[in-house]
Scaffold this active site. Sequence first.
Site, short mmCIF file in Angstrom:
data_model
loop_
_atom_site.label_atom_id
_atom_site.label_comp_id
_atom_site.label_asym_id
_atom_site.label_seq_id
_atom_site.Cartn_x
_atom_site.Cartn_y
_atom_site.Cartn_z
N ARG A 107 5.63 -4.38 0.24
CA ARG A 107 4.76 -4.83 -0.85
C ARG A 107 4.89 -6.33 -1.07
O ARG A 107 3.90 -7.02 -1.33
CB ARG A 107 5.12 -4.07 -2.13
CG ARG A 107 4.28 -4.47 -3.35
CD ARG A 107 4.52 -3.53 -4.52
NE ARG A 107 3.90 -4.05 -5.73
CZ ARG A 107 4.55 -4.47 -6.80
NH1 ARG A 107 5.88 -4.39 -6.83
NH2 ARG A 107 3.91 -4.93 -7.85
N HIS A 111 1.68 -8.75 -0.82
CA HIS A 111 1.18 -9.50 -1.96
C HIS A 111 1.27 -11.01 -1.74
O HIS A 111 0.48 -11.76 -2.32
CB HIS A 111 1.94 -9.10 -3.22
CG HIS A 111 1.49 -7.78 -3.76
ND1 HIS A 111 1.41 -7.51 -5.11
CD2 HIS A 111 1.10 -6.64 -3.15
CE1 HIS A 111 0.97 -6.28 -5.30
NE2 HIS A 111 0.78 -5.73 -4.10
N HIS A 248 0.23 2.93 1.50
CA HIS A 248 0.62 3.71 0.33
C HIS A 248 1.40 4.96 0.73
O HIS A 248 1.89 5.68 -0.17
CB HIS A 248 -0.62 4.10 -0.48
CG HIS A 248 -1.07 3.03 -1.40
ND1 HIS A 248 -2.19 3.14 -2.20
CD2 HIS A 248 -0.55 1.80 -1.66
CE1 HIS A 248 -2.35 2.03 -2.90
NE2 HIS A 248 -1.37 1.20 -2.59
N TRP A 264 3.10 8.73 -3.45
CA TRP A 264 1.89 9.28 -2.84
C TRP A 264 2.20 10.45 -1.91
O TRP A 264 1.37 11.32 -1.71
CB TRP A 264 1.17 8.20 -2.05
CG TRP A 264 0.53 7.12 -2.86
CD1 TRP A 264 -0.78 7.08 -3.29
CD2 TRP A 264 1.13 5.90 -3.31
NE1 TRP A 264 -1.02 5.92 -3.99
CE2 TRP A 264 0.13 5.16 -4.02
CE3 TRP A 264 2.40 5.35 -3.21
CZ2 TRP A 264 0.38 3.93 -4.60
CZ3 TRP A 264 2.65 4.11 -3.78
CH2 TRP A 264 1.64 3.42 -4.47
#
Length: 356
Positions: A107, A111, A248, A264
């Site tokens: 992540r 990002h 995810h 998830w």
Amino acid sequence: PPSRCLPPSRCLPPSRCLPPRRLAHSRDLAEHVRPDSFQGAASTRLGSSCGASDACALPLTHSLSPVNWYKLRTDLLELIDSDTAQNPGVDGASNGGGGAIGPMLVRLAWHCAGTYDVKSGTGGSDGATMRFKPESEHGGNAGLHHARALLEPLKRAHPNVTYADLYVYAGVLAIEACGGPNVGFRPGRSDAAKPAAPEVDKRFSPDGRLPNADAGDAGKDKTATHIRSIFYRMGFNDQEIVALSGAHALGRCHTDRSGYWGPWTRAETTLSNEYFREMIENTWTVKKTHEGKQWAGPLQYEDPTGELMMLPSDMALIWDPKFRPFVDKYAADEALFFKDFAKAFKKLLELGVDFK
């Protein structure tokens, strides 16, 4: 370790439980993540010449001296495999409540890179601009200060690697350590010395460039339009959007970060096509309760057990008629998903970088 996998009785059905791909020892991880993860400035692979006895010293623009990439790789893999590295959180997951380290490092890299705007040439992973306010406090980056803090000791141990390369390389290795494809890594990113406006330093970007989980219509047309506006701005198409969304499969949402809750999939340290399988094979309804109380967080979807979740932006991928065919393809073919994900993720990580 196998102990991190949920027992088969919690799978729906039991055959959906994935074998543990996450390796138990950093030595094994170092062997699993191949030296050809590296790519030089000319985009040539560095093959097996980067062995344990080599310095693996690639000449890096913006560095005072070469970086020992083999040692850095080993150190990063030890961090990714650590049970004691702290990721504080309130949801009771591993590593201090915030969950495993690998997904969080993915992540972080995502990002850092996902702020790029192809028209203005601003944003992207170059500069490691998330170190500075206000970007470090953008809503989409909530909780990533934990990831950056975990990488600080490695930056001190390897002072000649730039923060920008370190953040991206950590994400690349995390993908592979979690059983995913070899994405490839190209060093040469620079570090910004201080915060600046995008008009002054194109490596910086304003807030609002990362995708939201919901555009206010619970995952329907407005959300699909929002997703496209974010990814088209970076130069991606619908197929690449769906492939990148497959990340995810890793990690979980946190009530003290995004406000959402849950993983998830049932193998949140394993990158696989299970995210796509869950979307189309499971049943998803709006979450109403949490741990016996009324759910007070933002609108999200849950499976019949209440243990898995999907965001409105996830549901948009199966409700939108142009996104859905790619979801179906990746659910049926993990090898295709890995191939397309690796290509799209590498493209994402290199957006806006002036490799020299």
